[in-house]
Each structure stands twice: as structure tokens, then as C-alpha cells.
Scaffold this motif. Sequence first.
Motif, PDB file in Angstrom:
ATOM      1  N   UNK A 149       3.228  -6.127   2.999  1.00  0.00           N
ATOM      2  CA  UNK A 149       2.931  -7.380   3.692  1.00  0.00           C
ATOM      3  C   UNK A 149       3.453  -8.512   2.819  1.00  0.00           C
ATOM      4  N   UNK A 150       4.308  -9.350   3.384  1.00  0.00           N
ATOM      5  CA  UNK A 150       4.885 -10.466   2.636  1.00  0.00           C
ATOM      6  C   UNK A 150       4.251 -11.775   3.066  1.00  0.00           C
ATOM      7  N   UNK A 151       4.245 -12.735   2.157  1.00  0.00           N
ATOM      8  CA  UNK A 151       3.651 -14.041   2.457  1.00  0.00           C
ATOM      9  C   UNK A 151       4.355 -14.756   3.595  1.00  0.00           C
ATOM     10  N   UNK A 152       5.633 -14.434   3.838  1.00  0.00           N
ATOM     11  CA  UNK A 152       6.369 -15.083   4.932  1.00  0.00           C
ATOM     12  C   UNK A 152       6.040 -14.478   6.296  1.00  0.00           C
ATOM     13  N   UNK A 153       5.138 -13.479   6.321  1.00  0.00           N
ATOM     14  CA  UNK A 153       4.732 -12.856   7.574  1.00  0.00           C
ATOM     15  C   UNK A 153       5.463 -11.560   7.880  1.00  0.00           C
ATOM     16  N   UNK A 154       6.388 -11.146   7.045  1.00  0.00           N
ATOM     17  CA  UNK A 154       7.113  -9.900   7.248  1.00  0.00           C
ATOM     18  C   UNK A 154       6.209  -8.713   6.937  1.00  0.00           C
ATOM     19  N   UNK A 155       6.221  -7.729   7.830  1.00  0.00           N
ATOM     20  CA  UNK A 155       5.509  -6.472   7.623  1.00  0.00           C
ATOM     21  C   UNK A 155       6.569  -5.378   7.616  1.00  0.00           C
ATOM     22  N   UNK A 156       6.677  -4.648   6.503  1.00  0.00           N
ATOM     23  CA  UNK A 156       7.669  -3.584   6.386  1.00  0.00           C
ATOM     24  C   UNK A 156       6.947  -2.249   6.251  1.00  0.00           C
ATOM     25  N   UNK A 179       7.622   1.744   5.728  1.00  0.00           N
ATOM     26  CA  UNK A 179       8.643   2.659   5.259  1.00  0.00           C
ATOM     27  C   UNK A 179       8.044   4.051   5.136  1.00  0.00           C
ATOM     28  N   UNK A 180       8.775   5.047   5.616  1.00  0.00           N
ATOM     29  CA  UNK A 180       8.290   6.412   5.486  1.00  0.00           C
ATOM     30  C   UNK A 180       9.268   7.405   6.067  1.00  0.00           C
ATOM     31  N   UNK A 181       8.982   8.664   5.873  1.00  0.00           N
ATOM     32  CA  UNK A 181       9.832   9.724   6.396  1.00  0.00           C
ATOM     33  C   UNK A 181       9.716   9.810   7.919  1.00  0.00           C
ATOM     34  N   UNK A 182       8.555   9.465   8.438  1.00  0.00           N
ATOM     35  CA  UNK A 182       8.320   9.539   9.880  1.00  0.00           C
ATOM     36  C   UNK A 182       7.246   8.519  10.231  1.00  0.00           C
ATOM     37  N   UNK A 183       7.423   7.769  11.310  1.00  0.00           N
ATOM     38  CA  UNK A 183       6.434   6.788  11.750  1.00  0.00           C
ATOM     39  C   UNK A 183       5.964   7.200  13.142  1.00  0.00           C
ATOM     40  N   UNK A 197       0.872  -1.169   0.000  1.00  0.00           N
ATOM     41  CA  UNK A 197       0.000   0.000   0.000  1.00  0.00           C
ATOM     42  C   UNK A 197       0.910   1.220   0.000  1.00  0.00           C
ATOM     43  N   UNK A 198       0.710   2.149  -0.954  1.00  0.00           N
ATOM     44  CA  UNK A 198       1.577   3.314  -1.067  1.00  0.00           C
ATOM     45  C   UNK A 198       0.767   4.599  -1.009  1.00  0.00           C
ATOM     46  N   UNK A 199       1.355   5.592  -0.343  1.00  0.00           N
ATOM     47  CA  UNK A 199       0.797   6.948  -0.314  1.00  0.00           C
ATOM     48  C   UNK A 199       1.983   7.903  -0.213  1.00  0.00           C
ATOM     49  N   UNK A 200       2.330   8.523  -1.321  1.00  0.00           N
ATOM     50  CA  UNK A 200       3.483   9.425  -1.332  1.00  0.00           C
ATOM     51  C   UNK A 200       4.745   8.678  -0.973  1.00  0.00           C
ATOM     52  N   UNK A 201       5.478   9.184   0.029  1.00  0.00           N
ATOM     53  CA  UNK A 201       6.738   8.562   0.448  1.00  0.00           C
ATOM     54  C   UNK A 201       6.524   7.423   1.451  1.00  0.00           C
ATOM     55  N   UNK A 202       5.276   7.183   1.848  1.00  0.00           N
ATOM     56  CA  UNK A 202       4.981   6.142   2.832  1.00  0.00           C
ATOM     57  C   UNK A 202       4.500   4.872   2.152  1.00  0.00           C
TER      58      UNK A 202
END
Length: 83
Positions: free
Chosen positions: A52-59, A61-65, A43-48
Motif C-alpha cells: 500500500x503506497x501513500x499515493x493510493x497505489x495498491x500492488x 504480487x504473487x504466483x497466483x491471484x 505485507x509479505x507471506x512467502x512469494x505473495x
Amino acid sequence: MTRPIPSAEVETLLSLADGDTLRKLALLLDRVMVNQATGDLTLKAGAAQITLSEDGTVRVTGARIVQDVDRDVSIRAAWIDLN
């Protein structure tokens, strides 16, 4: 190879949708990507982005979380890397 989700159901829904709904669905589909090789959903919105990966990894990414919670934040892991 990452590209927007192709779907016969989406095309059917789009054909039944009014103009405003069609515009909203088109904007949403432009932000949802599926990597056909890995099955990753992004899911993308601008720089964020959230992937979700099938192996269960959730990544995330963004300028600020930022997290805003009403209760505790619980992190359970075998190992936590802080920097």
C-alpha cells in the motif's frame, strides 16, 4: 530502505505478552515492512505480497491471484490494461 516496523508501543506490548502471544507478534512483525523513505506498507507471506503506497497505489504480487466473491466484482478505472 525497507525494514520491520520499529515502535516503542510494540516493545511495551511484547514485554506484557505471554510466550505464545510474543511468538505470534514476532512472526507478524517479520512480515510487515514499512519503507521509511516512501511510506509504503508491505505485507509479505512467502512469494505473495501486498504493498500500500501513500499515493493510493495498491500492488498485489504473487504466483497466483484468486478472487472468491459472493456478489459482483466491480472495477472502476480510467484505463484497464489486460495484458
